[in-house]
Motif scaffolding. Structure first.
Motif, short mmCIF file in Angstrom:
data_model
loop_
_atom_site.label_atom_id
_atom_site.label_comp_id
_atom_site.label_asym_id
_atom_site.label_seq_id
_atom_site.Cartn_x
_atom_site.Cartn_y
_atom_site.Cartn_z
N UNK A 103 21.37 -20.24 0.68
CA UNK A 103 21.33 -19.10 1.58
C UNK A 103 21.09 -17.80 0.81
N UNK A 104 21.76 -17.68 -0.35
CA UNK A 104 21.56 -16.49 -1.17
C UNK A 104 20.14 -16.37 -1.66
N UNK A 105 19.57 -17.50 -2.09
CA UNK A 105 18.18 -17.48 -2.56
C UNK A 105 17.23 -17.09 -1.44
N UNK A 106 17.51 -17.59 -0.22
CA UNK A 106 16.67 -17.23 0.91
C UNK A 106 16.73 -15.74 1.22
N UNK A 107 17.94 -15.18 1.16
CA UNK A 107 18.08 -13.74 1.41
C UNK A 107 17.37 -12.93 0.33
N UNK A 108 17.50 -13.36 -0.92
CA UNK A 108 16.83 -12.64 -2.01
C UNK A 108 15.32 -12.68 -1.83
N UNK A 109 14.79 -13.85 -1.45
CA UNK A 109 13.35 -13.96 -1.25
C UNK A 109 12.87 -13.11 -0.09
N UNK A 110 13.74 -12.90 0.91
CA UNK A 110 13.36 -12.10 2.07
C UNK A 110 13.06 -10.66 1.68
N UNK A 111 13.72 -10.16 0.62
CA UNK A 111 13.50 -8.78 0.19
C UNK A 111 12.07 -8.52 -0.24
N UNK A 112 11.55 -9.23 -1.24
CA UNK A 112 10.16 -9.00 -1.65
C UNK A 112 9.15 -9.31 -0.54
N UNK A 113 9.44 -10.33 0.28
CA UNK A 113 8.52 -10.65 1.38
C UNK A 113 8.44 -9.47 2.35
N UNK A 114 9.60 -8.89 2.69
CA UNK A 114 9.61 -7.74 3.59
C UNK A 114 8.92 -6.54 2.95
N UNK A 115 9.13 -6.35 1.64
CA UNK A 115 8.48 -5.24 0.94
C UNK A 115 6.96 -5.44 0.90
N UNK A 116 6.52 -6.68 0.82
CA UNK A 116 5.08 -6.99 0.84
C UNK A 116 4.50 -6.77 2.23
N UNK A 117 5.25 -7.15 3.27
CA UNK A 117 4.74 -7.03 4.63
C UNK A 117 4.72 -5.58 5.10
N UNK A 118 5.75 -4.80 4.74
CA UNK A 118 5.85 -3.40 5.16
C UNK A 118 6.09 -2.53 3.92
N UNK A 119 5.05 -2.35 3.11
CA UNK A 119 5.26 -1.63 1.83
C UNK A 119 5.20 -0.12 1.99
N UNK A 120 5.69 0.56 0.98
CA UNK A 120 5.34 1.97 0.81
C UNK A 120 3.88 2.00 0.37
N UNK A 121 3.00 2.64 1.12
CA UNK A 121 1.57 2.58 0.75
C UNK A 121 1.29 3.20 -0.61
N UNK A 122 0.47 2.51 -1.38
CA UNK A 122 -0.01 3.03 -2.66
C UNK A 122 -1.50 3.32 -2.48
N UNK A 123 -1.87 4.58 -2.53
CA UNK A 123 -3.23 4.98 -2.22
C UNK A 123 -4.16 4.73 -3.40
N UNK A 124 -5.37 4.24 -3.12
CA UNK A 124 -6.33 4.01 -4.21
C UNK A 124 -6.72 5.33 -4.86
N UNK A 125 -6.90 5.28 -6.16
CA UNK A 125 -7.30 6.49 -6.87
C UNK A 125 -8.75 6.81 -6.56
N UNK A 126 -9.06 8.04 -6.14
CA UNK A 126 -10.45 8.40 -5.82
C UNK A 126 -11.37 8.17 -7.02
N UNK A 127 -12.59 7.74 -6.74
CA UNK A 127 -13.51 7.35 -7.82
C UNK A 127 -14.47 8.46 -8.22
N UNK A 128 -14.50 9.58 -7.48
CA UNK A 128 -15.45 10.64 -7.79
C UNK A 128 -15.03 11.49 -8.98
N UNK A 129 -15.88 12.44 -9.34
CA UNK A 129 -15.63 13.25 -10.53
C UNK A 129 -14.69 14.42 -10.28
N UNK A 130 -14.41 14.74 -9.01
CA UNK A 130 -13.56 15.88 -8.69
C UNK A 130 -12.12 15.44 -8.42
N UNK A 131 -11.14 16.15 -8.97
CA UNK A 131 -9.78 16.02 -8.44
C UNK A 131 -9.78 16.50 -6.99
#
Length: 484
Positions: A103-131
């Motif tokens: 049961x403990x292992x299942x609960x621990x696994x639920x954490x990363x799965x939930x973080x994967x399903x509903x993550x804090x978005x990480x935005x792609x770094x823009x590829x152009x020459x301007x900041x």
């Protein structure tokens, strides 16, 4: 220690909590000599990481992990306490400990799965020459009454976020928050979007804490001349920031993107005086009635877009103060939108010849079919069949064929309706919701195709945009002569 690691969707502090919980669960099954040291080390790591997470805010995805640690702690630490008091060590029999460990292992696994399903978005770094710099402005149209309120003195006000080519910011500059200028605004907007989608707000509570790749009020880039402008209208209930990844990519390539909040249509619009205007538009469930309502809503949006282009012209001339004065090439302007915003973009281009190009991101063309479109259009769509929507593609194709400029309709395999916004960055990767392109590929495809079209239509770069566009899906090129 609190930044989310791209690809893992957890922070270093959360990784420590995960490792501590795993070690605590597995300690029961280690040899007797190693068990006390592992248990004490795991407990120390858990306590320190929990304190750190409490200080910065514990995400709900980590609650199952901490619950697992709490469940197994009595079994893990009881033998150590009995030894210290001189009493015989007690150890739960394996057939009693095994269900708890599972049961403990299942609960621990639920954490990363939930973080994967509903993550804090990480935005792609823009590829152009301007900041990229960003700023938010609020403009009121003195000539247009606010149709969503009964106050005869109320005038239409729009909130606009600008992304633009900027100078390089000093080290340590703070990236702009996603969804709002402040944490309060970001959480207000996030809660409103969750309610509109029928989701509990806690599922996406990490979204307001996300940071983008823009810097608020960064100085405008030197030596870049004047930049073409791209106006953007979000989907029904959508907000100005819903296509931030796309806007940042365009800005890094030398465009100024102006994205609108449409008050009483967007889920929540926070005004400069602190008031929050919430959506008053809603679907009835009847397709014909909703089509009629959408005609009126897109008319308001189209007027908003024309007004904002006028304000940008005034800003460039210095009639409105701002750092972008003298940097906006409003003689090269495109109008774009997602979903209903795409319909509004098509309508704005029909009635305002100042727009030189149109991009419709999976938007059904509500409203009148005349006059014909006189500017090139790029229409990106998900894979739509007559079974899923028998009216969409015929109406869109008819609108493009009636135009007097070469237009493109590109169907992107693996795309869904929300592929064309930031949704894939923070929603569960379910193909029917966000498509099957993936979190990294979705924004890249949308940006690459629209950049190819904008470079050809606004900058008149040599080359055939059809060659670039056809690499991303099923392309139909609609030439003016086809409509004669």
């Amino acid at each position: 220690m609190t930044e989310i690691i791209a690809g893992l969707y957890v922070s270093p502090l959360e990784i420590l909590a995960l490792l501590g919980a795993v070690a605590l669960v597995t300690a029961r099954w280690l040899p007797a000599a190693a068990r006390p040291r592992v248990t004490i080390a795991a407990g120390a790591v858990l306590v320190l990481s929990a304190i750190g997470l409490s200080a910065v805010g514990i995400r709900w995805q980590m609650l199952p992990v901490l619950a697992a640690a709490a469940v197994v702690s009595p079994f893990a630490f009881s033998p150590l306490l009995r030894r210290r008091t001189g009493r015989p060590a007690w150890r739960a029999r394996w057939w009693l400990a095994l269900p708890g460990s599972v049961a403990g292992a299942g609960l621990i696994a639920a954490g990363p799965v939930a973080a994967w399903a509903f993550p804090v978005p990480v935005f792609p770094e823009p590829s152009g020459r301007f900041p990229v710099g960003t700023r938010v402005v609020q403009w009121t149209d003195p000539h247009r009454p606010e149709g969503f309120t009964a106050d005869p003195h109320d005038r239409r006000t729009v909130v606009v976020q600008l992304w633009y080519p900027a100078r390089k910011s000093p080290a340590g500059a703070r990236w702009a928050r996603y969804l709002g200028r402040t944490e309060h605004e970001a959480r207000t907007v996030s809660d409103a979007l969750a309610r509109a989608a029928g989701l509990p707000g806690f599922l996406v509570d990490g979204v307001p804490s996300a940071r983008t790749h823009s810097v608020f009020d960064a100085p405008v880039a030197d030596g870049g001349g004047r930049f073409p402008v791209v106006l953007f209208s979000p989907g029904s209930g959508g907000v100005r920031t819903q296509n931030t990844a796309w806007a940042e990519e365009l800005a890094s390539h030398g465009y100024v993107v102006a994205a609108l909040d449409h008050p009483y249509d967007s889920a929540a619009v926070v005004l400069a005086d602190g008031r929050t205007l919430r959506s008053r538009t809603s679907s009835t469930g009847d397709r014909d009635k909703d089509d009629k309502l959408a005609v009126g809503w897109t008319a308001v949006r189209a007027a908003d877009l024309g007004f904002v282009l006028t304000q940008l012209e005034r800003l460039d001339r210095g009639e409105i103060t701002g750092p972008l004065t003298g940097h906006l090439d409003t003689g090269r302007a495109a109008v774009t939108g997602h979903s209903m915003g795409g319909a509004a973009a098509l309508r704005a281009a029909r009635q305002d010849r100042r727009f030189d190009a149109v991009i419709d991101l999976d938007g059904y063309p509500h409203g009148p079919a005349s006059p014909p479109l006189r500017r090139p259009v790029l229409a990106l769509t998900a894979a739509i069949t007559p079974d899923t929507d028998p009216r969409y593609l015929p109406r869109l194709t008819k609108a493009l064929e009636a135009g007097t400029a070469t237009s493109y309709r590109l169907t992107i395999p693996g795309a869904a309706h929300l592929t064309f916004m930031d949704g894939p960055l923070y929603l569960p990767p379910v193909p029917s919701i966000t498509g099957s392109l993936g979190r990294a590929e979705s924004p890249r495809v949308v940006a690459a195709t629209t950049l190819a079209f904008l470079d050809a239509t606004l900058r008149h770069k040599p080359g055939d945009p059809a060659g670039v566009l056809s690499a991303y899906g099923d392309l139909s090129v609609l030439h003016p002569e086809n409509s004669r």
